[in-house]
Design a protein around this motif. Structure first.
Motif, PDB file in Angstrom:
ATOM      1  N   UNK A  88      61.696  48.414  56.599  1.00 24.64           N
ATOM      2  CA  UNK A  88      61.210  49.474  55.760  1.00 24.64           C
ATOM      3  C   UNK A  88      60.487  50.487  56.650  1.00 24.64           C
ATOM      4  N   UNK A  89      60.963  51.738  56.711  1.00 23.19           N
ATOM      5  CA  UNK A  89      60.326  52.761  57.548  1.00 23.19           C
ATOM      6  C   UNK A  89      58.917  53.121  57.069  1.00 23.19           C
ATOM      7  N   UNK A  90      58.011  53.284  58.039  1.00 27.21           N
ATOM      8  CA  UNK A  90      56.656  53.746  57.717  1.00 27.21           C
ATOM      9  C   UNK A  90      56.345  55.054  58.418  1.00 27.21           C
ATOM     10  N   UNK A  91      57.192  55.429  59.395  1.00 31.08           N
ATOM     11  CA  UNK A  91      57.040  56.700  60.106  1.00 31.08           C
ATOM     12  C   UNK A  91      58.418  57.096  60.624  1.00 31.08           C
ATOM     13  N   UNK A  92      58.678  58.398  60.660  1.00 33.42           N
ATOM     14  CA  UNK A  92      59.971  58.891  61.131  1.00 33.42           C
ATOM     15  C   UNK A  92      59.798  60.216  61.859  1.00 33.42           C
ATOM     16  N   UNK A  93      60.769  60.540  62.698  1.00 23.69           N
ATOM     17  CA  UNK A  93      60.750  61.850  63.343  1.00 23.69           C
ATOM     18  C   UNK A  93      61.748  62.797  62.693  1.00 23.69           C
ATOM     19  N   UNK A  94      62.417  62.347  61.637  1.00 15.72           N
ATOM     20  CA  UNK A  94      63.379  63.170  60.920  1.00 15.72           C
ATOM     21  C   UNK A  94      64.745  63.216  61.572  1.00 15.72           C
ATOM     22  N   UNK A  95      64.897  62.592  62.725  1.00 17.62           N
ATOM     23  CA  UNK A  95      66.167  62.592  63.441  1.00 17.62           C
ATOM     24  C   UNK A  95      66.851  61.239  63.457  1.00 17.62           C
ATOM     25  N   UNK A  96      66.400  60.319  62.617  1.00 17.34           N
ATOM     26  CA  UNK A  96      67.006  58.996  62.565  1.00 17.34           C
ATOM     27  C   UNK A  96      66.265  57.939  63.352  1.00 17.34           C
ATOM     28  N   UNK A  97      65.120  58.284  63.912  1.00 17.26           N
ATOM     29  CA  UNK A  97      64.303  57.327  64.645  1.00 17.26           C
ATOM     30  C   UNK A  97      63.094  56.983  63.791  1.00 17.26           C
ATOM     31  N   UNK A  98      62.841  55.690  63.637  1.00 18.74           N
ATOM     32  CA  UNK A  98      61.785  55.240  62.736  1.00 18.74           C
ATOM     33  C   UNK A  98      60.907  54.174  63.365  1.00 18.74           C
ATOM     34  N   UNK A  99      59.715  54.059  62.824  1.00 18.31           N
ATOM     35  CA  UNK A  99      58.834  52.918  63.040  1.00 18.31           C
ATOM     36  C   UNK A  99      58.889  52.160  61.715  1.00 18.31           C
ATOM     37  N   UNK A 100      59.143  50.858  61.781  1.00 18.31           N
ATOM     38  CA  UNK A 100      59.415  50.089  60.565  1.00 18.31           C
ATOM     39  C   UNK A 100      58.566  48.825  60.475  1.00 18.31           C
ATOM     40  N   UNK A 101      58.304  48.417  59.232  1.00 22.57           N
ATOM     41  CA  UNK A 101      57.768  47.082  58.963  1.00 22.57           C
ATOM     42  C   UNK A 101      58.975  46.161  58.910  1.00 22.57           C
ATOM     43  N   UNK A 102      58.970  45.121  59.694  1.00 23.80           N
ATOM     44  CA  UNK A 102      60.092  44.189  59.770  1.00 23.80           C
ATOM     45  C   UNK A 102      59.918  43.097  58.722  1.00 23.80           C
ATOM     46  N   UNK A 103      60.711  43.161  57.666  1.00 18.23           N
ATOM     47  CA  UNK A 103      60.625  42.173  56.598  1.00 18.23           C
ATOM     48  C   UNK A 103      61.612  41.030  56.760  1.00 18.23           C
ATOM     49  N   UNK A 104      62.531  41.157  57.717  1.00 17.58           N
ATOM     50  CA  UNK A 104      63.515  40.108  57.995  1.00 17.58           C
ATOM     51  C   UNK A 104      63.685  39.990  59.511  1.00 17.58           C
ATOM     52  N   UNK A 105      62.652  39.482  60.201  1.00 23.83           N
ATOM     53  CA  UNK A 105      62.686  39.439  61.672  1.00 23.83           C
ATOM     54  C   UNK A 105      63.713  38.450  62.220  1.00 23.83           C
ATOM     55  N   UNK A 106      64.106  38.711  63.443  1.00 25.88           N
ATOM     56  CA  UNK A 106      64.968  37.776  64.160  1.00 25.88           C
ATOM     57  C   UNK A 106      64.174  36.509  64.482  1.00 25.88           C
ATOM     58  N   UNK A 107      64.878  35.494  64.930  1.00 22.20           N
ATOM     59  CA  UNK A 107      64.226  34.237  65.296  1.00 22.20           C
ATOM     60  C   UNK A 107      63.116  34.512  66.303  1.00 22.20           C
TER      61      UNK A 107
END
Length: 52
Positions: free
Chosen positions: A1-20
């Motif tokens: 879920x994105x919490x910050x974006x630069x408007x160009x498709x790059x985001x900072x996200x909360x990871x709700x389904x992390x890898x192992x």
């Protein structure tokens, strides 16, 4: 879920389904042209504290 974006498709996200080995709620980078994700914080609270 994105919490910050630069408007160009790059985001900072909360990871709700992390890898192992990851933790639910960690904060990750999501760059539109790079598949690798980087954990930049263990939680949203920690990310906010470190951004001030």
């Amino acid at each position: 879920m994105p919490i910050a974006t630069n408007g160009g498709g790059d985001d900072i996200c909360i990871d709700l389904a992390p890898a192992e080995g990851g933790e639910v709620g960690q904060i990750i980078t999501f760059w539109h042209d790079w598949e690798q994700r980087e954990v930049i914080s263990d939680s949203l609270e920690e990310w906010f504290i470190n951004r001030s």
